[in-house]
Design an enzyme around this catalytic site. Structure first.
Site, PDB file in Angstrom:
ATOM      1  N   SER A  69       1.937  -0.501 -15.352  1.00 44.04           N
ATOM      2  CA  SER A  69       2.336  -2.011 -15.471  1.00 44.04           C
ATOM      3  C   SER A  69       1.799  -1.972 -16.773  1.00 44.04           C
ATOM      4  CB  SER A  69       1.990  -2.744 -14.533  1.00 44.04           C
ATOM      5  OG  SER A  69       2.239  -2.489 -12.857  1.00 44.04           O
TER       6      SER A  69
HETATM    7  N1  SAH Z   1      -0.263  -0.955 -10.606  1.00 41.29           N
HETATM    8  C1  SAH Z   1       0.496   0.460 -10.676  1.00 41.29           C
HETATM    9  C2  SAH Z   1       2.308  -0.362 -10.747  1.00 41.29           C
HETATM   10  C3  SAH Z   1       2.768   1.057 -10.310  1.00 41.29           C
HETATM   11  S1  SAH Z   1       4.304   0.015 -10.405  1.00 41.29           S
HETATM   12  C4  SAH Z   1       0.385   0.649 -11.980  1.00 41.29           C
HETATM   13  O1  SAH Z   1      -0.210  -0.381 -12.738  1.00 41.29           O
HETATM   14  O2  SAH Z   1       0.290   1.673 -12.203  1.00 41.29           O
HETATM   15  C5  SAH Z   1       4.756  -0.044  -8.124  1.00 41.29           C
HETATM   16  C6  SAH Z   1       4.391   1.269  -7.475  1.00 41.29           C
HETATM   17  O3  SAH Z   1       4.569   1.120  -5.736  1.00 41.29           O
HETATM   18  C7  SAH Z   1       4.690   2.441  -7.368  1.00 41.29           C
HETATM   19  O4  SAH Z   1       3.862   3.864  -7.460  1.00 41.29           O
HETATM   20  C8  SAH Z   1       5.693   3.160  -6.456  1.00 41.29           C
HETATM   21  O5  SAH Z   1       5.832   3.759  -5.303  1.00 41.29           O
HETATM   22  C9  SAH Z   1       4.767   1.651  -5.565  1.00 41.29           C
HETATM   23  N2  SAH Z   1       5.993   1.584  -4.298  1.00 41.29           N
HETATM   24  C10 SAH Z   1       7.206   0.328  -4.053  1.00 41.29           C
HETATM   25  N3  SAH Z   1       7.673   0.349  -2.743  1.00 41.29           N
HETATM   26  C11 SAH Z   1       6.451   0.131  -2.498  1.00 41.29           C
HETATM   27  C12 SAH Z   1       6.265   0.095  -0.870  1.00 41.29           C
HETATM   28  N4  SAH Z   1       7.254  -0.142   0.095  1.00 41.29           N
HETATM   29  N5  SAH Z   1       4.815   0.381  -0.484  1.00 41.29           N
HETATM   30  C13 SAH Z   1       4.452   0.396  -1.327  1.00 41.29           C
HETATM   31  N6  SAH Z   1       4.161   1.478  -2.173  1.00 41.29           N
HETATM   32  C14 SAH Z   1       4.988   1.183  -2.950  1.00 41.29           C
END
Ligand code: SAH
Length: 217
Positions: A69
């Site tokens: 993010s």
């Molecule tokens: N806060 C993280 C954001 C990563 S992007 C950072 O700063 O790196 C969002 C993440 O949510 C991805 O890794 C994706 O695989 C995960 N995601 C999407 N749907 C999901 C679900 N249903 N359960 C768990 N994780 C999920």
């Protein structure tokens, strides 16, 4: 694995300080959040080839079609999460790179984080170990179900956006607890949903752009 936690050049403390100043100018007011972001090396959470861009205020790819993010959004969500004071138990849905988890860790007693992509979860764990963060519990799962075993939570933060907010998440909040979540179909909005007994009070914030929350069948 050894990480260069201090950084050099485009990952040095001076570059990081410039990002913090920019976040302050963009309206992040919580100095405690800014200080933790100043101290946390974001460059170890991104691919080495992109390290020189880690202190730009932008989302970056982390593989598997996912992104880390944007720092402004991490700061904003953390600020909204902590608005009513310190918290004991927080659930994060979407560990991704683990950067948001690392920013939360010093503010709460226990962070519970759920990710559906195994290699991302493993890499996040490794980085948290390198930073000495020991109050994080991990689950490989579809986080749209929350984490029932450890519910209720004082707050829940989702870092992937569902079209509609899964009821399981608000059900796993304590009375007075808050859910910080991006959601929407074509456009997404960041909302804070506070639970007051059986009533849910929603406050809308910034328009945002997150990867989708994937619901397993
Ligand atoms: N806060 C993280 C954001 C990563 S992007 C950072 O700063 O790196 C969002 C993440 O949510 C991805 O890794 C994706 O695989 C995960 N995601 C999407 N749907 C999901 C679900 N249903 N359960 C768990 N994780 C999920």
């Amino acid at each position: 694995m050894n990480y260069d936690l201090n950084g050099i050049g485009m990952t040095s403390q001076r570059t990081r300080d410039r990002l913090i100043q920019r976040l302050r100018e963009e309206g992040i007011h919580d100095e405690n959040v800014l200080e933790v972001m100043r101290q946390t090396p974001r460059h170890i959470f991104v691919d080495e080839a992109l390290a020189s861009r880690s202190y730009e205020d932008t989302a970056l790819p982390i593989g598997h079609g996912q992104t880390i993010s944007q720092p402004y959004i991490v700061a904003r969500m953390t600020e909204l999460l902590l608005a009513n004071g310190p918290l004991e138990r927080v659930l994060e849905v979407g560990t991704g790179s683990g950067y948001q988890t690392a920013i939360l860790s010093p503010f709460v007693e226990q962070v519970f984080t759920v990710e559906r992509i195994a290699p991302l979860l493993e890499q996040a764990k490794e980085k948290h170990r390198a930073l000495g963060l020991s109050n994080i519990r991990y689950l490989l799962s579809d986080g749209s179900w929350g984490w029932q075993q450890h519910a209720p939570f004082d707050a829940i933060i989702a870092t992937a956006a569902p079209e509609e907010i899964p009821p399981e998440l608000t059900e796993q909040l304590v009375d007075g607890g808050r859910l910080i979540i991006p959601h929407g179909k074509t456009q997404q909005r960041l909302s804070v949903i506070e639970r007051d007994g059986d009533t849910l009070n929603t406050t809308d914030f910034d328009m945002v752009s997150f990867v989708p929350l994937v619901r397993e069948k």
